[in-house]
Motif scaffolding. Structure first.
Motif, PDB file in Angstrom:
ATOM      1  N   ASN A  16       0.837  -1.201   0.000  1.00 57.10           N
ATOM      2  CA  ASN A  16       0.000   0.000   0.000  1.00 57.10           C
ATOM      3  C   ASN A  16       0.869   1.247   0.000  1.00 57.10           C
ATOM      4  O   ASN A  16       1.929   1.270   0.625  1.00 57.10           O
ATOM      5  CB  ASN A  16      -0.890   0.016   1.250  1.00 57.10           C
ATOM      6  CG  ASN A  16      -1.553  -1.318   1.506  1.00 57.10           C
ATOM      7  OD1 ASN A  16      -2.360  -1.767   0.714  1.00 57.10           O
ATOM      8  ND2 ASN A  16      -1.191  -1.974   2.606  1.00 57.10           N
ATOM      9  N   TYR A  17       0.399   2.299  -0.675  1.00 60.56           N
ATOM     10  CA  TYR A  17       1.181   3.529  -0.743  1.00 60.56           C
ATOM     11  C   TYR A  17       0.265   4.741  -0.772  1.00 60.56           C
ATOM     12  O   TYR A  17      -0.766   4.768  -1.435  1.00 60.56           O
ATOM     13  CB  TYR A  17       2.109   3.545  -1.960  1.00 60.56           C
ATOM     14  CG  TYR A  17       1.642   2.733  -3.152  1.00 60.56           C
ATOM     15  CD1 TYR A  17       1.008   3.327  -4.251  1.00 60.56           C
ATOM     16  CD2 TYR A  17       1.831   1.345  -3.173  1.00 60.56           C
ATOM     17  CE1 TYR A  17       0.578   2.574  -5.327  1.00 60.56           C
ATOM     18  CE2 TYR A  17       1.397   0.584  -4.252  1.00 60.56           C
ATOM     19  CZ  TYR A  17       0.769   1.198  -5.323  1.00 60.56           C
ATOM     20  OH  TYR A  17       0.343   0.448  -6.381  1.00 60.56           O
ATOM     21  N   THR A  18       0.648   5.720   0.004  1.00 60.34           N
ATOM     22  CA  THR A  18      -0.014   7.022   0.053  1.00 60.34           C
ATOM     23  C   THR A  18       1.042   8.069  -0.256  1.00 60.34           C
ATOM     24  O   THR A  18       2.150   8.003   0.292  1.00 60.34           O
ATOM     25  CB  THR A  18      -0.622   7.276   1.443  1.00 60.34           C
ATOM     26  OG1 THR A  18      -1.723   6.385   1.637  1.00 60.34           O
ATOM     27  CG2 THR A  18      -1.101   8.711   1.596  1.00 60.34           C
ATOM     28  N   GLU A  36      -0.709  12.720   9.338  1.00 56.71           N
ATOM     29  CA  GLU A  36      -1.145  11.876   8.223  1.00 56.71           C
ATOM     30  C   GLU A  36      -0.482  10.500   8.284  1.00 56.71           C
ATOM     31  O   GLU A  36      -1.129   9.475   8.020  1.00 56.71           O
ATOM     32  CB  GLU A  36      -0.831  12.567   6.899  1.00 56.71           C
ATOM     33  CG  GLU A  36      -1.725  13.771   6.616  1.00 56.71           C
ATOM     34  CD  GLU A  36      -1.262  14.587   5.431  1.00 56.71           C
ATOM     35  OE1 GLU A  36      -2.121  15.126   4.709  1.00 56.71           O
ATOM     36  OE2 GLU A  36      -0.026  14.703   5.217  1.00 56.71           O
ATOM     37  N   ARG A  37       0.781  10.475   8.634  1.00 60.20           N
ATOM     38  CA  ARG A  37       1.472   9.189   8.742  1.00 60.20           C
ATOM     39  C   ARG A  37       0.878   8.337   9.868  1.00 60.20           C
ATOM     40  O   ARG A  37       0.709   7.129   9.721  1.00 60.20           O
ATOM     41  CB  ARG A  37       2.970   9.419   8.974  1.00 60.20           C
ATOM     42  CG  ARG A  37       3.674  10.032   7.776  1.00 60.20           C
ATOM     43  CD  ARG A  37       5.151  10.289   8.041  1.00 60.20           C
ATOM     44  NE  ARG A  37       5.772  10.843   6.852  1.00 60.20           N
ATOM     45  CZ  ARG A  37       6.207  10.143   5.819  1.00 60.20           C
ATOM     46  NH1 ARG A  37       6.135   8.812   5.855  1.00 60.20           N
ATOM     47  NH2 ARG A  37       6.745  10.722   4.777  1.00 60.20           N
ATOM     48  N   GLU A  38       0.566   8.982  10.968  1.00 61.87           N
ATOM     49  CA  GLU A  38      -0.024   8.251  12.082  1.00 61.87           C
ATOM     50  C   GLU A  38      -1.403   7.727  11.715  1.00 61.87           C
ATOM     51  O   GLU A  38      -1.779   6.603  12.100  1.00 61.87           O
ATOM     52  CB  GLU A  38      -0.103   9.147  13.313  1.00 61.87           C
ATOM     53  CG  GLU A  38      -0.623   8.454  14.572  1.00 61.87           C
ATOM     54  CD  GLU A  38       0.240   7.283  15.003  1.00 61.87           C
ATOM     55  OE1 GLU A  38      -0.306   6.382  15.693  1.00 61.87           O
ATOM     56  OE2 GLU A  38       1.446   7.237  14.665  1.00 61.87           O
ATOM     57  N   ALA A  39      -2.164   8.518  10.955  1.00 64.91           N
ATOM     58  CA  ALA A  39      -3.471   8.053  10.492  1.00 64.91           C
ATOM     59  C   ALA A  39      -3.320   6.824   9.596  1.00 64.91           C
ATOM     60  O   ALA A  39      -4.116   5.881   9.678  1.00 64.91           O
ATOM     61  CB  ALA A  39      -4.198   9.168   9.747  1.00 64.91           C
ATOM     62  N   CYS A  40      -2.294   6.807   8.749  1.00 59.00           N
ATOM     63  CA  CYS A  40      -2.038   5.621   7.920  1.00 59.00           C
ATOM     64  C   CYS A  40      -1.714   4.411   8.785  1.00 59.00           C
ATOM     65  O   CYS A  40      -2.193   3.297   8.524  1.00 59.00           O
ATOM     66  CB  CYS A  40      -0.906   5.900   6.937  1.00 59.00           C
ATOM     67  SG  CYS A  40      -1.297   7.067   5.614  1.00 59.00           S
ATOM     68  N   ARG A  41      -0.903   4.609   9.800  1.00 61.68           N
ATOM     69  CA  ARG A  41      -0.560   3.501  10.693  1.00 61.68           C
ATOM     70  C   ARG A  41      -1.799   2.946  11.398  1.00 61.68           C
ATOM     71  O   ARG A  41      -1.865   1.764  11.714  1.00 61.68           O
ATOM     72  CB  ARG A  41       0.468   3.954  11.732  1.00 61.68           C
ATOM     73  CG  ARG A  41       1.808   4.373  11.160  1.00 61.68           C
ATOM     74  CD  ARG A  41       2.802   4.724  12.258  1.00 61.68           C
ATOM     75  NE  ARG A  41       3.976   5.375  11.712  1.00 61.68           N
ATOM     76  CZ  ARG A  41       4.224   6.678  11.771  1.00 61.68           C
ATOM     77  NH1 ARG A  41       3.369   7.477  12.425  1.00 61.68           N
ATOM     78  NH2 ARG A  41       5.306   7.197  11.234  1.00 61.68           N
ATOM     79  N   LYS A  42      -2.792   3.801  11.614  1.00 62.69           N
ATOM     80  CA  LYS A  42      -4.008   3.384  12.309  1.00 62.69           C
ATOM     81  C   LYS A  42      -5.080   2.874  11.352  1.00 62.69           C
ATOM     82  O   LYS A  42      -6.199   2.588  11.781  1.00 62.69           O
ATOM     83  CB  LYS A  42      -4.554   4.544  13.134  1.00 62.69           C
ATOM     84  CG  LYS A  42      -3.670   4.891  14.328  1.00 62.69           C
ATOM     85  CD  LYS A  42      -4.278   6.016  15.158  1.00 62.69           C
ATOM     86  CE  LYS A  42      -3.429   6.312  16.387  1.00 62.69           C
ATOM     87  NZ  LYS A  42      -3.994   7.422  17.196  1.00 62.69           N
ATOM     88  N   GLY A  43      -4.743   2.811  10.040  1.00 70.55           N
ATOM     89  CA  GLY A  43      -5.685   2.195   9.120  1.00 70.55           C
ATOM     90  C   GLY A  43      -6.431   3.143   8.212  1.00 70.55           C
ATOM     91  O   GLY A  43      -7.558   2.842   7.803  1.00 70.55           O
TER      92      GLY A  43
END
Length: 450
Positions: free
Chosen positions: A289-291, A302-309
């Motif tokens: 997956n990539y953002t 934003e990175r933390e939100a990605c880590r949380k799903g």
């Protein structure tokens, strides 16, 4: 529906199968770079397309992907020593570099050149976009790396992850390019007076930095009209929903051969998302997956939100396995399903996985009853089967690996006059009918095409 024969061609990826040979003509991600972060660090077992391999970063920082069997007596190099530019078998000390060459054979006489005739199987690797990529096809057919936009940006602009999934990779791809399901699978059911958009934003389903009624349009029109255009790297899949009397809301996905898809949600200024599905066996895969944001670094929030799903990412454990999966029924909350969540499952990625896994290891496509909103996956199947069969029966090589610059495209949302075709909408949204990124890359892609 598909015939049983075509379903097998589509879903089987071992060496010697039509689809397996097609996939081997492309570069595939096989690890996150972070999994081999230290030169001379611990080697890692990897299974790709049914092949058991071993990955290691040597003391010079180079990445090797090799057959793990020592050619001396068959010992597994997973138990070997990663030292001074190579892997040394701990059984009798034979040592191999990232190219598979035997660089030391201490049991042979000092004057012997025997080691020069010893080699282990190895695959070329490259690092780009936070991934370690491998090419597993014929050496004389090795193409350039695909120039997907996230691989061309600084690391500060990109967040990558991976997760395990317990089903065939094709049903995952089909779920991604079937953008009609957003009207149901990822929807919430608001209570009286509640706003759907704010609920979805709270659930980290989408950004609302561009203010519009996209969520309401998706909720109110569950029958998008699809238009699909083929281009040198894959398929552009546009789904249009009613957005007022004169306009349509377009959600434009990109399928990039053979196993990448870009999410259709982003409006200008928002983060882009994509996924790549790599078969482990015929009934399991890794999802990469990539953002990314082409205009600015991602924030720590934003990175933390990605880590949380957030969106395509999932909450995972230290081994990249989802915290919510078939082992615990995705922690489905039936009360939440009754009160507001369409599924009762937390996370867009987990909602997708629950449905895709529920179809079984390999879904029986001979029993399907497809409808008008399934045209995207029908075109995808035709596209992939045509190329796999042509390679298997006629030796016709796929053209897409030679079109690396054509992979630099974007996907996303747009609102346009109802009289416009997808190509016109693409020009409005991206400045190019294929969605190419930037003038320089467009020129490079056009040069490749000519």
């Amino acid at each position: 529906m598909l015939s049983k024969e075509d379903n097998e061609i589509l879903t089987h990826s071992a060496a010697g199968t039509p689809m397996g040979e097609l996939l081997r003509r492309f570069w595939l991600p096989v690890l996150l770079c972070e999994e081999l972060d230290a030169p001379g660090g611990t080697q890692k077992r990897v299974t790709v397309l049914g092949e058991d391999l071993l990955a290691f970063r040597d003391t010079n920082g180079r990445v090797g992907l090799v057959e793990p069997v020592c050619p001396h007596r068959g010992a597994n190099l997973y138990y070997g020593r990663n030292e001074e530019g190579g892997l040394r078998c701990v059984f009798h000390g034979w040592k191999f570099d990232v190219d598979g060459n035997c660089v030391d054979l201490p049991t042979a006489p000092c004057h012997s050149n025997y080691k020069d005739r010893i080699k282990i199987k190895t695959y070329p690797t490259r690092e780009a976009g936070g991934f370690i990529w491998a090419y597993m096809g014929p050496a004389d057919k090795m193409p350039e790396l695909p120039q997907m936009e996230f691989t061309l940006l600084p690391a500060s602009h990109v967040f990558v992850s991976k997760k395990w999934q317990d089903c065939n990779w094709v049903q995952c791809v089909e779920g991604a390019i079937d953008t009609a399901h957003f009207s149901f699978l990822h929807m919430v059911i608001p209570k009286e007076g509640q706003d759907v958009a704010s609920l979805l934003q709270h659930a980290a389903i989408g950004s609302q930095s561009v203010k519009n009624d996209r969520i309401r349009w998706v909720q109110e029109d569950p029958r998008p009209k699809f238009e699909i255009n083929e281009f040198p790297a894959g398929l552009t899949i546009g789904g249009a929903r009613i957005a007022g009397e004169q306009d349509l809301y377009w959600r434009i996905a990109q399928f990039l051969a053979p196993n990448h898809a870009l999410v259709p949600s982003a409006f200008p200024g928002e983060n882009y998302h994509g996924q790549t599905w790599v078969p482990v066996t015929d009934t399991s895969c890794w999802i990469y997956n990539y953002t990314w944001n082409p205009d600015r670094p991602l924030t720590e929030e934003e990175r933390e939100a990605c880590r949380k799903g957030l969106t395509v990412h999932a909450e995972i454990d230290e081994n990249y396995y989802p915290l919510r999966g078939p082992h615990n029924d995705y922690l489905i909350d039936r009360e939440a399903q009754r009160q507001g969540s369409f599924t009762g499952i937390q996370g867009v990625s987990e909602q997708d996985a629950a449905i895709q896994n529920s179809m079984g290891g390999i879904v029986d496509r001979t029993r399907e009853h497809l409808g008008a909103t399934d045209i995207g996956l029908v075109k995808f199947r035709q596209y992939m089967l045509k190329r796999a069969k042509a390679l298997a029966s006629e030796g016709q090589e796929p053209a897409e690996p030679g079109c690396a610059a054509h992979y630099a495209v974007r996907s996303g949302g747009w609102v346009a006059d109802a009289g416009k075709k997808l190509e016109q909408v693409m020009v409005e949204r991206f400045g190019h009918p294929y969605g190419y990124v930037g003038a320089d890359l467009r020129q490079a892609a056009e040069k490749v095409q000519s």
